[in-house]
Design a protein around this motif. Structure first.
Motif, mmCIF file in Angstrom:
data_model
loop_
_atom_site.group_PDB
_atom_site.id
_atom_site.type_symbol
_atom_site.label_atom_id
_atom_site.label_comp_id
_atom_site.label_asym_id
_atom_site.label_seq_id
_atom_site.Cartn_x
_atom_site.Cartn_y
_atom_site.Cartn_z
ATOM 1 N N ALA A 174 0.860 -1.179 0.000
ATOM 2 C CA ALA A 174 0.000 0.000 0.000
ATOM 3 C C ALA A 174 0.899 1.233 0.000
ATOM 4 N N PRO A 175 0.421 2.331 -0.568
ATOM 5 C CA PRO A 175 1.218 3.550 -0.531
ATOM 6 C C PRO A 175 1.356 4.054 0.909
ATOM 7 N N THR A 176 2.514 4.645 1.191
ATOM 8 C CA THR A 176 2.789 5.159 2.531
ATOM 9 C C THR A 176 2.900 6.676 2.471
ATOM 10 N N ILE A 177 2.209 7.341 3.381
ATOM 11 C CA ILE A 177 2.285 8.805 3.503
ATOM 12 C C ILE A 177 2.956 9.103 4.828
ATOM 13 N N LYS A 178 4.137 9.749 4.772
ATOM 14 C CA LYS A 178 4.872 10.100 5.985
ATOM 15 C C LYS A 178 4.764 11.603 6.213
ATOM 16 N N SER A 179 4.527 11.981 7.451
ATOM 17 C CA SER A 179 4.385 13.410 7.753
ATOM 18 C C SER A 179 5.696 14.153 7.509
ATOM 19 N N SER A 180 6.839 13.494 7.734
ATOM 20 C CA SER A 180 8.127 14.157 7.501
ATOM 21 C C SER A 180 8.361 14.411 6.013
ATOM 22 N N MET A 216 -6.844 4.536 -1.610
ATOM 23 C CA MET A 216 -7.427 3.434 -0.836
ATOM 24 C C MET A 216 -8.219 2.495 -1.748
ATOM 25 N N VAL A 217 -8.962 3.062 -2.686
ATOM 26 C CA VAL A 217 -9.747 2.245 -3.611
ATOM 27 C C VAL A 217 -8.820 1.433 -4.516
ATOM 28 N N ASP A 218 -7.764 2.060 -5.024
ATOM 29 C CA ASP A 218 -6.846 1.392 -5.954
ATOM 30 C C ASP A 218 -6.004 0.317 -5.276
ATOM 31 N N ASN A 219 -5.568 0.580 -4.029
ATOM 32 C CA ASN A 219 -4.605 -0.301 -3.374
ATOM 33 C C ASN A 219 -5.168 -1.081 -2.191
ATOM 34 N N GLY A 220 -6.340 -0.727 -1.744
ATOM 35 C CA GLY A 220 -6.929 -1.421 -0.604
ATOM 36 C C GLY A 220 -6.583 -0.809 0.737
ATOM 37 N N ALA A 221 -5.554 0.035 0.787
ATOM 38 C CA ALA A 221 -5.146 0.659 2.050
ATOM 39 C C ALA A 221 -4.185 1.803 1.762
ATOM 40 N N VAL A 222 -4.040 2.675 2.733
ATOM 41 C CA VAL A 222 -3.027 3.726 2.727
ATOM 42 C C VAL A 222 -2.408 3.724 4.114
ATOM 43 N N ILE A 223 -1.087 3.706 4.185
ATOM 44 C CA ILE A 223 -0.391 3.672 5.460
ATOM 45 C C ILE A 223 0.042 5.089 5.819
#
Length: 131
Positions: A81-87, A114-121
């Motif tokens: 899943a794609p990861t979004i980091k605040s830094s 979320m729809v494309d990958n099933g989750a977002v981290i």
């Protein structure tokens, strides 16, 4: 809990009987006397008149060659899943207001991921630690 009559088990083993009567569960009356207990048969338990119908199974399209389809999917490079980091966004991990503003601004993009990958981290988001 099911209890078996000890004399009945001994008779069945000793005599080599194949009768299921010897292994009929005994009603638990609280008394220690096994000989005075009457056997409890499954027919004495209330059973429904007719079993309910199961819902029909709806199958999807037939896959012509499942091995080929599996190999094709295995050959793709897929991340979990794609990861979004605040830094990475230039936000401090304890900046909840900034994180909330980012999520509000990019809500549709995040939802599409979320729809494309099933989750977002979400990493380093203190916003996600509280309800």
């Amino acid at each position: 809990m099911v209890k078996f009559s000890i004399p009945a088990v001994a008779v069945a083993i000793g005599a080599g009987l194949s009768s299921t009567y010897a292994f009929a569960p005994v009603a638990n009356t609280g008394a220690r006397s096994v000989a005075s207990s009457a056997p409890l048969f499954m027919s004495s338990v209330a059973a429904p008149e007719q079993s309910p119908l199961a819902p029909l199974t709806v199958w999807g399209d037939r896959i012509p060659d499942i091995i080929e389809s599996q190999n094709e999917l295995k050959s793709r490079k897929m991340d979990f899943a794609p990861t979004i980091k605040s830094s990475d966004l230039g936000l401090a991990s304890d900046d909840k207001e900034g994180q909330l503003a980012y999520v509000r601004e990019h809500a549709m993009e995040i939802k599409q991921q979320m729809v494309d990958n099933g989750a977002v981290i979400f990493r380093e988001f203190d916003l996600m630690k509280e309800q």
